[in-house]
Design an enzyme around this catalytic site. Structure first.
Site, PDB file in Angstrom:
ATOM      1  N   TYR A   1      44.100  33.325  34.366  1.00  0.00           N
ATOM      2  CA  TYR A   1      43.794  34.025  35.624  1.00  0.00           C
ATOM      3  C   TYR A   1      44.025  33.105  36.822  1.00  0.00           C
ATOM      4  O   TYR A   1      44.769  33.434  37.751  1.00  0.00           O
ATOM      5  CB  TYR A   1      42.349  34.539  35.615  1.00  0.00           C
ATOM      6  CG  TYR A   1      41.827  34.878  36.999  1.00  0.00           C
ATOM      7  CD1 TYR A   1      42.343  35.965  37.708  1.00  0.00           C
ATOM      8  CD2 TYR A   1      40.841  34.097  37.618  1.00  0.00           C
ATOM      9  CE1 TYR A   1      41.888  36.270  38.994  1.00  0.00           C
ATOM     10  CE2 TYR A   1      40.379  34.385  38.894  1.00  0.00           C
ATOM     11  CZ  TYR A   1      40.899  35.472  39.578  1.00  0.00           C
ATOM     12  OH  TYR A   1      40.463  35.763  40.847  1.00  0.00           O
TER      13      TYR A   1
ATOM     14  N   SER B   1      47.579  32.204  37.489  1.00  0.00           N
ATOM     15  CA  SER B   1      48.370  33.275  38.118  1.00  0.00           C
ATOM     16  C   SER B   1      48.040  33.372  39.609  1.00  0.00           C
ATOM     17  O   SER B   1      48.926  33.610  40.434  1.00  0.00           O
ATOM     18  CB  SER B   1      48.133  34.622  37.405  1.00  0.00           C
ATOM     19  OG  SER B   1      46.827  35.099  37.643  1.00  0.00           O
ATOM     20  N   LYS B   2      46.782  33.176  39.966  1.00  0.00           N
ATOM     21  CA  LYS B   2      46.413  33.237  41.390  1.00  0.00           C
ATOM     22  C   LYS B   2      47.003  32.038  42.147  1.00  0.00           C
ATOM     23  O   LYS B   2      47.462  32.178  43.282  1.00  0.00           O
ATOM     24  CB  LYS B   2      44.883  33.268  41.551  1.00  0.00           C
ATOM     25  CG  LYS B   2      44.195  34.517  41.018  1.00  0.00           C
ATOM     26  CD  LYS B   2      44.534  35.784  41.789  1.00  0.00           C
ATOM     27  CE  LYS B   2      43.925  35.845  43.166  1.00  0.00           C
ATOM     28  NZ  LYS B   2      44.183  37.167  43.815  1.00  0.00           N
TER      29      LYS B   2
ATOM     30  N   THR C   1      41.339  32.812  45.522  1.00  0.00           N
ATOM     31  CA  THR C   1      40.056  32.454  44.927  1.00  0.00           C
ATOM     32  C   THR C   1      39.872  30.940  44.887  1.00  0.00           C
ATOM     33  O   THR C   1      40.862  30.194  44.821  1.00  0.00           O
ATOM     34  CB  THR C   1      39.985  33.020  43.495  1.00  0.00           C
ATOM     35  OG1 THR C   1      38.881  32.427  42.801  1.00  0.00           O
ATOM     36  CG2 THR C   1      41.253  32.721  42.685  1.00  0.00           C
ATOM     37  N   ASP C   2      38.617  30.511  44.865  1.00  0.00           N
ATOM     38  CA  ASP C   2      38.346  29.069  44.737  1.00  0.00           C
ATOM     39  C   ASP C   2      38.765  28.530  43.365  1.00  0.00           C
ATOM     40  O   ASP C   2      38.927  27.318  43.193  1.00  0.00           O
ATOM     41  CB  ASP C   2      36.865  28.752  45.010  1.00  0.00           C
ATOM     42  CG  ASP C   2      35.892  29.438  44.062  1.00  0.00           C
ATOM     43  OD1 ASP C   2      36.322  30.253  43.214  1.00  0.00           O
ATOM     44  OD2 ASP C   2      34.676  29.171  44.174  1.00  0.00           O
ATOM     45  N   GLU C   3      38.974  29.447  42.388  1.00  0.00           N
ATOM     46  CA  GLU C   3      39.308  28.976  41.030  1.00  0.00           C
ATOM     47  C   GLU C   3      40.654  28.274  40.975  1.00  0.00           C
ATOM     48  O   GLU C   3      40.948  27.572  40.006  1.00  0.00           O
ATOM     49  CB  GLU C   3      39.301  30.140  40.031  1.00  0.00           C
ATOM     50  CG  GLU C   3      37.942  30.768  39.912  1.00  0.00           C
ATOM     51  CD  GLU C   3      37.728  31.521  38.611  1.00  0.00           C
ATOM     52  OE1 GLU C   3      38.521  31.371  37.679  1.00  0.00           O
ATOM     53  OE2 GLU C   3      36.719  32.253  38.546  1.00  0.00           O
TER      54      GLU C   3
ATOM     55  N   ASP D   1      30.735  29.279  24.029  1.00  0.00           N
ATOM     56  CA  ASP D   1      31.222  29.087  25.397  1.00  0.00           C
ATOM     57  C   ASP D   1      32.617  29.696  25.600  1.00  0.00           C
ATOM     58  O   ASP D   1      33.394  29.817  24.651  1.00  0.00           O
ATOM     59  CB  ASP D   1      31.265  27.589  25.724  1.00  0.00           C
ATOM     60  CG  ASP D   1      31.124  27.328  27.214  1.00  0.00           C
ATOM     61  OD1 ASP D   1      31.147  28.292  27.993  1.00  0.00           O
ATOM     62  OD2 ASP D   1      30.976  26.147  27.599  1.00  0.00           O
TER      63      ASP D   1
ATOM     64  N   LEU E   1      29.294  38.467  35.720  1.00  0.00           N
ATOM     65  CA  LEU E   1      27.956  37.982  35.372  1.00  0.00           C
ATOM     66  C   LEU E   1      26.803  38.825  35.942  1.00  0.00           C
ATOM     67  O   LEU E   1      25.965  39.315  35.173  1.00  0.00           O
ATOM     68  CB  LEU E   1      27.801  36.519  35.827  1.00  0.00           C
ATOM     69  CG  LEU E   1      26.435  35.922  35.476  1.00  0.00           C
ATOM     70  CD1 LEU E   1      26.345  35.570  33.997  1.00  0.00           C
ATOM     71  CD2 LEU E   1      26.151  34.665  36.311  1.00  0.00           C
TER      72      LEU E   1
END
Ligand code: NAD
Ligand code: DAU
Length: 352
Positions: A165, A168-169, A140-142, A287, A205
């Site tokens: 998350y 971990s990725k 992922t880009d995260e 948030d 979302l």
């Protein structure tokens, strides 16, 4: 004939990927290994259950005995690892399972593939593998962390994850890279931006907002709603993964994205307009802790080196997505009532 192990194939992107490859390639056999967590929904695959090229196995990617058995039985030449805990908000309250599945699960898959594909598995210096084998890690880009107002993530951007998350990725990515450097294993890592499309669990979302809008419920916007994500229609992600499997250079990372940066509020207002609802449903809530402000993918490498480009514009993809949820009220109802969890028992009971 390709023999592909798809893990996490009952989830959102994995199920779209299985439909995509069965529709696109005739000479392919797919085993879908999925633990059926809350995010795994076999109803996403009900139309291919009887396709002779498709097999479902309920199981965990951390179960090494099961992985060994499946490799012996099916002689896989390709592994595409989608299986993961994928929701950032859940990782904030329950980080442990993210580390267990996303990191240790990846390592179990790598170890098993290595021992079956390596020509001399006992020789730690040997770097020879069966021809044509490939392990692809869906990342992922995260993992790159958050951007300021300008710039984009490139493959050389340092990893700087901010949530349990994404940490971990990123850890899994580093293990995959280590197996390339240390053992010469033929691997790729793909890092895609936010996906949207059919079969997405309504905790994320876009499906959450569509569902709440249809029900006339409040639409919870975290913070000021001006966080930016770079959106890609899920089928384009599936096509990009196939492109990497066909043309990717071993050991390389490929970013995947379609240059569609949108603020969350913009997306929510678009959904409201399309579903003919008013802005009064918008509700600002506290948030997300550690909320990344902006993501954006530089897709130059995959577009110029491998020739992939997205087929769907954001407008087209969103129109299709909203229409899909409108056309499948029973899918949303069964997911939100948890009835989808009975499907496995109804379909596969006694088949194990
Ligand atoms: P998802 O949560 O919809 O699906 C995950 C699937 O993995 C589920 O079917 C679940 O049952 C299965 N699973 C979970 N733990 C397992 C385990 N231990 N063993 C076997 N199966 C297990 O996720 P998604 O949105 O489809 O994402 C798929 C992959 O793509 C993930 O690796 C995610 O990090 C990555 N990704 C997602 C996006 C996105 O926008 N959704 C973007 C980029 C990358
Ligand atoms: O960037 C790729 C990632 O995209 C994937 O790796 C993840 O698996 C996937 O879940 C997704 O992560 P995000 O955190 O970006 O997606 P999510 O749909 O949870 O949130 C998108 C944005 O919308 C984010 O800025 C948080 C915000 N949001 C989300 C929800 C669920 C809200 O404002 N309200 C909400 O109720």
């Amino acid at each position: 004939m390709k023999q592909i192990l798809v893990t996490g194939g009952a989830g959102f992107i994995g199920s779209n990927f299985i439909h995509y490859i069965l529709n696109t390639y005739h000479q392919v056999k797919v085993v879908n290994l999925d633990a059926l967590t809350y995010a795994g929904n076999l109803e996403n695959l009900s139309s291919v259950t009887r396709d002779s090229r498709y097999t479902f196995v309920k199981g965990d990617i951390r179960d090494r005995a099961l992985l060994n058995r499946l490799f012996v039985e099916h002689q896989f030449d390709t592994v595409v690892n989608f299986a993961a805990e994928s929701h950032v908000d859940r990782s904030i309250t329950q980080p442990e399972v993210f580390l267990e599945t996303n990191i240790l699960g990846t390592q179990a898959l790598l170890d098993t593939a290595k021992s079956y594909w390596k020509l001399d598995p006992e020789d730690k210096y040997s770097r020879e593998y069966q021809p044509g084998v490939r392990y692809l890690q869906v990342s992922t880009d995260e993992v790159y962390g958050a951007l300021g107002q300008t710039g984009k993530f490139q493959e050389i951007t340092p990893l700087s994850p901010n949530s349990p998350y994404s940490a971990s990725k990123a850890s899994a990515d580093m293990i995959v890279h280590a197996y390339y450097e240390t053992y010469g294993m033929p691997v790729n890592i793909t890092r895609c931006s936010n996906n949207y499309g059919p079969f997405q669990f309504p905790e994320k979302l876009i499906p959450l907002m569509i569902h709440n809008c249809l029900e006339g419920k409040p639409l919870p916007i975290y913070g000021d709603g001006m966080q930016v994500r770079d959106w890609l229609y899920v089928e384009d992600h599936c096509a990009a993964i196939c492109t990497v499997l066909e043309k990717g250079m071993p050991g390389e990372v490929y970013n995947i994205g379609g240059n569609n940066e949108k603020a969350n509020l913009e997306i929510v207002k678009l959904i409201l307009r399309k579903l003919k609802k008013g802005d009064e449903l918008i509700t600002y809530v506290k948030d997300r802790p550690g909320h990344d402000r902006r993501y954006a993918i530089d897709n130059t490498k995959i577009t110029t080196e491998l020739g992939w480009s997205p087929a769907y514009t954001f407008e087209d993809g969103m129109a299709r997505t909203i229409q899909w949820y409108l056309d499948h009220p029973e899918w949303l109802a069964r997911v939100t009532s948890e009835a989808y969890r009975d499907y496995y028992v109804e379909m596969y009971q006694g088949a194990e």
